[in-house]
Design a protein around this motif. Structure first.
Motif, PDB file in Angstrom:
ATOM      1  N   VAL A 130      43.111  25.315  45.514  1.00 44.35           N
ATOM      2  CA  VAL A 130      42.451  26.605  45.283  1.00 44.35           C
ATOM      3  C   VAL A 130      41.079  26.587  45.946  1.00 44.35           C
ATOM      4  N   THR A 131      40.721  27.690  46.598  1.00 48.23           N
ATOM      5  CA  THR A 131      39.432  27.812  47.271  1.00 48.23           C
ATOM      6  C   THR A 131      38.653  28.990  46.696  1.00 48.23           C
ATOM      7  N   PRO A 132      37.334  29.032  46.901  1.00 46.98           N
ATOM      8  CA  PRO A 132      36.548  30.196  46.465  1.00 46.98           C
ATOM      9  C   PRO A 132      37.048  31.501  47.085  1.00 46.98           C
ATOM     10  N   ASP A 133      37.529  31.457  48.305  1.00 48.89           N
ATOM     11  CA  ASP A 133      38.047  32.677  48.941  1.00 48.89           C
ATOM     12  C   ASP A 133      39.257  33.215  48.175  1.00 48.89           C
ATOM     13  N   ILE A 134      40.128  32.311  47.722  1.00 46.09           N
ATOM     14  CA  ILE A 134      41.287  32.738  46.927  1.00 46.09           C
ATOM     15  C   ILE A 134      40.815  33.351  45.617  1.00 46.09           C
ATOM     16  N   MET A 135      39.828  32.738  44.977  1.00 44.11           N
ATOM     17  CA  MET A 135      39.306  33.262  43.717  1.00 44.11           C
ATOM     18  C   MET A 135      38.608  34.606  43.910  1.00 44.11           C
ATOM     19  N   LEU A 136      37.932  34.778  45.022  1.00 39.64           N
ATOM     20  CA  LEU A 136      37.288  36.061  45.333  1.00 39.64           C
ATOM     21  C   LEU A 136      38.327  37.172  45.409  1.00 39.64           C
ATOM     22  N   CYS A 137      39.416  36.905  46.116  1.00 41.14           N
ATOM     23  CA  CYS A 137      40.494  37.893  46.249  1.00 41.14           C
ATOM     24  C   CYS A 137      41.202  38.131  44.920  1.00 41.14           C
ATOM     25  N   LEU A 138      41.346  37.073  44.120  1.00 37.33           N
ATOM     26  CA  LEU A 138      41.979  37.230  42.808  1.00 37.33           C
ATOM     27  C   LEU A 138      41.141  38.148  41.920  1.00 37.33           C
ATOM     28  N   GLY A 139      39.838  37.934  41.906  1.00 41.62           N
ATOM     29  CA  GLY A 139      38.963  38.795  41.114  1.00 41.62           C
ATOM     30  C   GLY A 139      39.048  40.239  41.556  1.00 41.62           C
ATOM     31  N   ALA A 140      39.063  40.461  42.862  1.00 42.66           N
ATOM     32  CA  ALA A 140      39.149  41.828  43.385  1.00 42.66           C
ATOM     33  C   ALA A 140      40.488  42.471  43.035  1.00 42.66           C
ATOM     34  N   SER A 141      41.559  41.681  43.058  1.00 39.54           N
ATOM     35  CA  SER A 141      42.894  42.207  42.728  1.00 39.54           C
ATOM     36  C   SER A 141      42.970  42.628  41.264  1.00 39.54           C
ATOM     37  N   LEU A 142      42.443  41.777  40.377  1.00 48.22           N
ATOM     38  CA  LEU A 142      42.474  42.112  38.954  1.00 48.22           C
ATOM     39  C   LEU A 142      41.629  43.355  38.680  1.00 48.22           C
ATOM     40  N   LYS A 143      40.472  43.440  39.321  1.00 44.23           N
ATOM     41  CA  LYS A 143      39.611  44.619  39.132  1.00 44.23           C
ATOM     42  C   LYS A 143      40.335  45.887  39.585  1.00 44.23           C
ATOM     43  N   LYS A 144      41.015  45.820  40.723  1.00 43.92           N
ATOM     44  CA  LYS A 144      41.749  46.986  41.230  1.00 43.92           C
ATOM     45  C   LYS A 144      42.810  47.432  40.223  1.00 43.92           C
ATOM     46  N   ILE A 145      43.558  46.471  39.699  1.00 47.57           N
ATOM     47  CA  ILE A 145      44.625  46.801  38.743  1.00 47.57           C
ATOM     48  C   ILE A 145      44.047  47.398  37.467  1.00 47.57           C
ATOM     49  N   HIS A 146      42.967  46.814  36.964  1.00 45.80           N
ATOM     50  CA  HIS A 146      42.326  47.362  35.765  1.00 45.80           C
ATOM     51  C   HIS A 146      41.817  48.779  36.008  1.00 45.80           C
ATOM     52  N   SER A 147      41.207  48.999  37.160  1.00 46.06           N
ATOM     53  CA  SER A 147      40.671  50.330  37.457  1.00 46.06           C
ATOM     54  C   SER A 147      41.787  51.364  37.564  1.00 46.06           C
ATOM     55  N   MET A 148      42.872  50.997  38.227  1.00 37.64           N
ATOM     56  CA  MET A 148      43.981  51.927  38.400  1.00 37.64           C
ATOM     57  C   MET A 148      44.686  52.211  37.079  1.00 37.64           C
ATOM     58  N   SER A 149      44.847  51.190  36.240  1.00 35.10           N
ATOM     59  CA  SER A 149      45.518  51.422  34.963  1.00 35.10           C
ATOM     60  C   SER A 149      44.631  52.245  34.027  1.00 35.10           C
ATOM     61  N   TYR A 150      43.323  52.057  34.125  1.00 36.89           N
ATOM     62  CA  TYR A 150      42.390  52.801  33.271  1.00 36.89           C
ATOM     63  C   TYR A 150      42.486  54.300  33.543  1.00 36.89           C
ATOM     64  N   TYR A 151      42.590  54.663  34.807  1.00 32.34           N
ATOM     65  CA  TYR A 151      42.582  56.078  35.173  1.00 32.34           C
ATOM     66  C   TYR A 151      43.976  56.710  35.187  1.00 32.34           C
ATOM     67  N   SER A 152      45.014  55.878  35.157  1.00 33.27           N
ATOM     68  CA  SER A 152      46.361  56.450  35.291  1.00 33.27           C
ATOM     69  C   SER A 152      47.174  56.405  34.003  1.00 33.27           C
ATOM     70  N   HIS A 153      46.719  55.605  33.005  1.00 31.73           N
ATOM     71  CA  HIS A 153      47.533  55.455  31.790  1.00 31.73           C
ATOM     72  C   HIS A 153      46.615  55.259  30.597  1.00 31.73           C
ATOM     73  N   ASP A 154      46.622  56.200  29.664  1.00 28.90           N
ATOM     74  CA  ASP A 154      45.704  56.122  28.530  1.00 28.90           C
ATOM     75  C   ASP A 154      46.407  56.077  27.175  1.00 28.90           C
TER      76      ASP A 154
END
Length: 330
Positions: A130-154
């Motif tokens: 595992v590298t910091p670059d992989i962790m950076l992308c993982l954090g961004a992916s989780l944030k994207k999913i959280h943001s999309m689920s927040y606005y699309s499903h309540d």
């Protein structure tokens, strides 16, 4: 249409062969090269079906956990994972396996291969890749999913509501320790905003492509309307678990993950309590989780984690916390 299978599949239970031969999707495959049980399934019985170089996964939910028969479960709950896969697959299809077939009566799902050109994140952690670059992308992916689920499903995912499942997750992950710091944190989480979350973003449930920039999340039976900070701290807890023995790696990976997620909205003290609570859960739970630690080391680290919580070192920098976890405190 029912397929005939060669004798080398005799080790596979007949009912599984029957499902493969009669399922609306699997029965239409030109041929089946192999059917093999997947060892990683804890709650479900999981089988890999190979055909023409492609892999598909049959996931069956029984009355008990596949690896822990003393833990009972409801086969009908597989509908919750189906609903979660459909919902998350709609808002972010590149990050979730596709549902190819679903049978409520037999409590099974057939899924596409989550990582056709990559590895489990768990495997990368265990191999030190595992590298910091992989962790950076993982954090961004989780944030994207959280943001999309927040606005699309309540609304709640389960037909009877998610509150019971939400409370069960807090109890099973933290409350069972009867740790006053974690108990206080549970009360704090109950006051937080709730939204649809993944619920079990452990590295064993995350696939990574060979470039390290695409993540596939699976095993969504714990998805529910909960706290986004839970998913976030949950992943940090696993990063700590896999890297604390190499403090520099741990700090770099955590910093990169946090940067990728852009987590300014979260209370840092609560994040750390969640992460440390998840370490305790993984190190001391009946549910197996693979690490490179011996049994004695797991017990020693649990004592250190409890020490960090009891002395409220959670307010200290990550570097100091990681140092205590690896070396203890004089």
């Amino acid at each position: 249409m029912h397929k005939e299978f060669p004798s080398e599949f005799s080790s596979v239970p007949p009912d599984v062969i029957g499902t493969v031969s009669s399922d609306p999707f699997l029965s239409k495959l030109s041929h089946v090269d192999n059917v093999a049980r997947v060892s990683g399934g804890v709650a479900h019985h999981v089988y890999q079906i190979t055909s023409d170089g492609r892999r598909y996964y049959l996931k069956i939910r029984g009355n008990t956990f596949a690896q822990i028969p003393e833990i009972s479960c409801d086969p009908d709950d597989i509908v919750n994972e189906y609903d979660a896969l459909i919902l998350f697959g709609t808002i972010s299809p590149e990050n979730f396996p596709r549902v190819l077939s679903f049978n409520t009566d037999k409590s099974y799902l057939v899924l596409s291969d989550a990582i056709p050109d990559g590895e489990l994140l768990e495997k990368l952690f265990l191999e030190g890749k595992v590298t910091p670059d992989i962790m950076l992308c993982l954090g961004a992916s989780l944030k994207k999913i959280h943001s999309m689920s927040y606005y699309s499903h309540d609304s709640d995912l389960r037909s009877g509501g998610d509150t019971a499942h939400y409370e069960k997750k807090l109890r099973d992950r933290f409350g069972y320790r009867h740790n006053p710091v974690l108990d206080e944190m549970i009360d704090d989480l109950r006051r937080e905003k709730r939204q649809l979350i993944l619920g079990d973003v452990a590295p064993k449930n995350v696939g990574v492509n060979n470039k390290g920039d695409l993540f596939i999340f699976f095993d969504l039976e714990d998805a529910h309307r909960g706290n986004a900070i839970f998913d976030y701290g949950y992943l940090i807890g696993h990063i700590l678990l896999h890297t604390f023995t190499s403090p520099e790696d741990a700090i770099e990976d955590i910093k990169a993950f946090c940067k990728g997620y852009s987590s300014d909205q979260f209370d840092e003290e609560t994040v750390r309590k969640i992460a440390l609570g998840i370490m305790l859960y993984r190190l001391g739970s009946i549910v197996p989780y693979q690490t490179n630690l011996t049994s004695d080391q797991k017990l020693a680290v649990q004592r250190r984690v409890e020490g960090v919580l009891s002395k409220e070192l959670v307010l200290r920098p990550w570097a100091e916390i990681v140092s205590v976890l690896k070396y203890g405190e004089n």
